[in-house]
Structure formats: structure tokens, C-alpha cells
Design a protein around this motif. Structure first.
Motif, mmCIF file in Angstrom:
data_model
loop_
_atom_site.group_PDB
_atom_site.id
_atom_site.type_symbol
_atom_site.label_atom_id
_atom_site.label_comp_id
_atom_site.label_asym_id
_atom_site.label_seq_id
_atom_site.Cartn_x
_atom_site.Cartn_y
_atom_site.Cartn_z
ATOM 1 N N LEU A 193 124.521 -13.410 64.147
ATOM 2 C CA LEU A 193 124.751 -13.452 65.413
ATOM 3 C C LEU A 193 124.709 -12.298 66.425
ATOM 4 N N ALA A 194 125.221 -11.230 65.825
ATOM 5 C CA ALA A 194 125.215 -9.769 66.548
ATOM 6 C C ALA A 194 123.700 -9.434 66.791
ATOM 7 N N GLN A 197 122.220 -11.631 69.488
ATOM 8 C CA GLN A 197 122.585 -11.096 70.950
ATOM 9 C C GLN A 197 121.781 -9.966 71.137
ATOM 10 N N ILE A 205 126.133 -14.402 74.435
ATOM 11 C CA ILE A 205 126.475 -15.395 73.549
ATOM 12 C C ILE A 205 127.902 -15.145 72.861
#
Lengths: 251, 251
Positions: A193-194, A197, A205
Motif C-alpha cells: 500500500l505504501a 501511495q 491513501i
């Protein structure tokens, strides 16, 4: 990408009862929802007691920093309602019985055959020169001075005042959002997820864990002011969850 | 009257989701209830976004002003969890993977046969030298540095951390309270209630209007640290309402 207009705001909720736990605030969340909808960014909230110095300090800190400040609480008729005095002091102006508010309230109590007591007259007090915020629920108006909007603490009245106020505010480009539900906890999605982003710098996010008493799942919220930018990031988040899901099935 | 010990606190709730309206905060009210119960005065609350500068400024303003500061949110494993870094910066110390927290988390994931990912390792990050706040719900500890107590935003975890924390805090003389319900609105009771407040300077009397959609009634809340002082003021408030009631019946 089109250029976005950004309008910022803060809220100041006033009242001993919010800090003692007696009253669970309902106005902050409502204001947050409404401002997000119209395109004003709520950036900070403070809750302070019914104490003049605390109110003055907070309102002065916030009004210099944000485009709008919205307050709730402390404008009723009793001795602990000191918001009008405190706001006047913050602006360095006199707090008066506003003539128009006196007329409005006087007429309302006359119609209802009720005495216009000194306590009720307190509800007409506001900084000299303040504009009224109409109160369709119980007549006694809120008021605005400079960029500070002073409203009641009773949620029905706060909401009605905000409704009459919002159409007249300058608004910015609304932040759009999409939520993608992840059956995986934050520990599983954190690294990819990072990465998503990083690849979508014009989005914000957020990842919100939910705990059902046994295990964590996650709501991933993508926010952006541009619909195309938002959709691209949403697609990458969905693809990321798909990839985690596939890798789990294959092991 | 016995002399009272006063211990003060502030709360800093951290998270974009509280300011966008997506999440309606549940931790502020809970903390307020618990602190009131044990005898710590919650004096101020702030809500800020997941932004380092905003967190640093708020925590430094609050920790210098109050005996305790409690924070919620931003200590999970994802990129938007930046509270540990911000608190470290506020104190001017290094943010590290705490060795004890690494051990605790590593052992927990090993027991559960789960990978101890880099994202999960983020949950062991805290300012160097910080004390742990145990987390019986999901292991990853909160932490305390100086007078600042850093807890999770998920309400179940926040509450569990607070439970393990409270017995170790210095507490003051609790504020006792009594609520007297008034069938009359604030306009009717405003003047005599101000009189009662004046006669009972060691109490704080609050008046909270309730609106049922048609008319207002009022909850009068009397607060004091001394039971005798409280009882005397309560009796006078009750007598005041009796007097209003009698004067109405006689007209």
C-alpha cells in the motif's frame, strides 16, 4: 490535472460537558461530513471548557490560521453561556445586546405570551457589528464576525444554523473519496500500500483497521480532488488486494 | 472544606478520517468519562490530521500546559501511521524499533505462523527510551514518553490500553456531580440559577438544554469536589425549581 482551490477550516467546540464526558459531542462529525461534501477542508478541531481565556486563545489561534472557524456551544441564556463575551474579547470589540436580535426575540416571546426575561435577553448578545446566523429551530440567532461562525451546541440547532450558513460560504474543490475493503489486516497490506501511495502522489491513501473481536480487516480510503487521479489509484489498490489474494491461494 | 488535589490532562486525537467525517470519534468521550471517574481533569482536546508538523505543534503545546497528554491514532503498520515519528520529533529524540517491542511482536507472529513483515515491524517503532503501554487486544504496545501517552485509534484497543494505564497515573480529588432535571427551559431558570451559582462559588453549575422537537427542557448539572458543598448546592437548585413550579401554579 486541473488546478484545485483549497479552502480550510477549523472547529472550536465549547463546553465543560464535553470534557467531563457528560455529553458526547455530535457536532464535530456532522460538521466534518458537511464541509467535506461542499469542498471545505476541516484541518483542526479543539474542544475547550466554558472559560473565557481558553476560548479567546483558541479562537485567535484558529482564526489566523484557517479560512473559516466554526464554533459550537455557549450561546444560551444561562450564566455559563459566555461564548459571545469571549468572542467579542478575542476580536477586541464590545459585546452588546444586538438591536435586531432583541427585536426578533422580543417579538417571538410576545407572540408566545412569554416574558422576555433578562436571561432570554442574553441570547441577543453578540459582538457589535456581528452578522446573524438564522436559527429556524428556536429563533435565537447565531452570529458571525470576521471569519468566525458562532453556533449553538444543541445538535438540532447547530445543524439548522449550519444549513442556513453553508450556501453563503466560499468553497473549494471537493475531495472525492473511494473506499476499498480489504479482508487483510494492515500488517499484510502495509508494504504494497505504501508503494501504491508513492505511485499516486496526488492522492491521500488512508488505511483504517477494523477489529471484530477476533481479527483485523482494513478499509482503504483513497482521497483526491480529481476524479481521474482517484480512479487510477483505486484501480491500483484493487489490483494490490487481488495480488495478495492470488498469492495466498497459490501457497 | 478539605483541600483538593488537581491533576490536569489534554487529549490529542490524530487522524485524517476524524476530520473528513469518515470516522466519528469514540475515544474522546470515553477518555472524558474515565478521567472524570478517577479524578483527572480533562481540560482540552485537539484533533489534527496525520501530518507531522501539526502533531508536533499540538503535542508540544499541550504537554507543557497539562499534567498528562493522551493521544489516539496513527500507531499502526501503514505509511499513514506517523505518530511515533512525530512524537519523537516533538521530544527531539530518535525514533527506533524498540528492542522489547520487536521481541514481543516477533514472538507473537511466530506463534501464529505469520510473517513478521517490515510493515508489522513499524508497530515496534517508538521514541528511544519510551515506556510500553500494554495492549492485551492485539499485542502491539502503545508507549509513553515524559507525560505523553500514545495509544491506538481503534476504540477497543484504545480502551484496553487506557485500562492498563490508569492505575499507574497520579490522580486528583474527583469532581462529583449531580444532575437535577428541570421541566423549564433555560430562559425561565437563567436568572435564579445564576443566583444559586453565585451563592455556591465552590461548585460549577452547568445548564444543558434539551430539545425534543417541540420544546426545551434543561438538565442542571452541579459539580464540586466536596460532597457537602455539592449537596448544599443541589438542595438550592431543587428549591429553585420548586419555587418556579409554585409560582406557575398560583398564576
Amino acid at each position: 490535472m486541473t488546478s484545485a482551490t483549497i479552502v480550510t477550516a477549523a472547529m472550536l467546540a465549547i463546553g465543560d460537558e464535553l470534557l467531563s464526558g457528560r455529553t458526547k459531542d455530535k457536532n464535530i462529525g456532522h460538521l466534518a461530513d458537511m464541509l467535506t461534501m461542499v469542498g471545505i477542508d476541516l484541518r483542526e478541531v479543539r474542544i475547550v471548557a466554558d472559560e473565557e481565556q481558553a476560548i479567546v486563545e483558541a479562537v485567535n489561534a484558529l482564526r489566523s490560521r484557517y479560512d473559516y472557524v466554526f464554533t459550537s456551544g455557549g450561546i444560551g441564556p444561562t450564566h455559563d453561556d459566555i461564548t459571545a463575551d469571549a468572542i467579542s474579547k478575542a476580536f477586541g470589540v464590545e459585546c452588546i445586546h444586538d438591536p435586531n436580535a432583541m427585536e426578533l426575540l422580543g417579538a417571538m416571546y410576545a407572540r408566545r405570551g412569554m416574558e422576555f426575561t433578562d436571561a432570554r435577553k442574553r441570547m441577543a448578545r453578540m459582538p457589535i457589528g456581528a452578522r446573524h446566523i438564522p436559527n429556524p429551530v428556536s429563533t435565537a440567532p447565531g452570529f458571525a464576525i470576521g471569519n468566525v461562525y458562532v453556533m449553538a451546541g444543541v445538535p438540532q440547532v447547530f445543524q439548522a444554523m449550519l444549513d442556513s450558513l453553508l450556501p453563503n460560504l466560499t468553497t473549494g474543490t471537493p475531495v472525492l473519496s473511494r473506499t476499498v475493503r480489504s479482508p487483510y489486516g494492515e500488517g499484510d497490506i502495509g508494504a504494497p500500500l505504501a508503494e501504491v501511495q508513492k505511485n499516486h502522489p496526488d492522492t491521500s491513501i488512508g488505511s483504517y483497521p477494523k477489529f471484530d473481536g477476533r481479527s483485523f480487516s482494513t478499509d482503504i480510503v483513497i482521497r483526491a480532488r480529481d476524479a481521474g487521479v482517484l480512479a487510477a489509484a483505486e484501480a491500483d489498490v484493487a489490483a494490490m488486494i487481488e495480488a495478495i489474494s492470488r498469492s495466498r491461494q497459490s501457497t
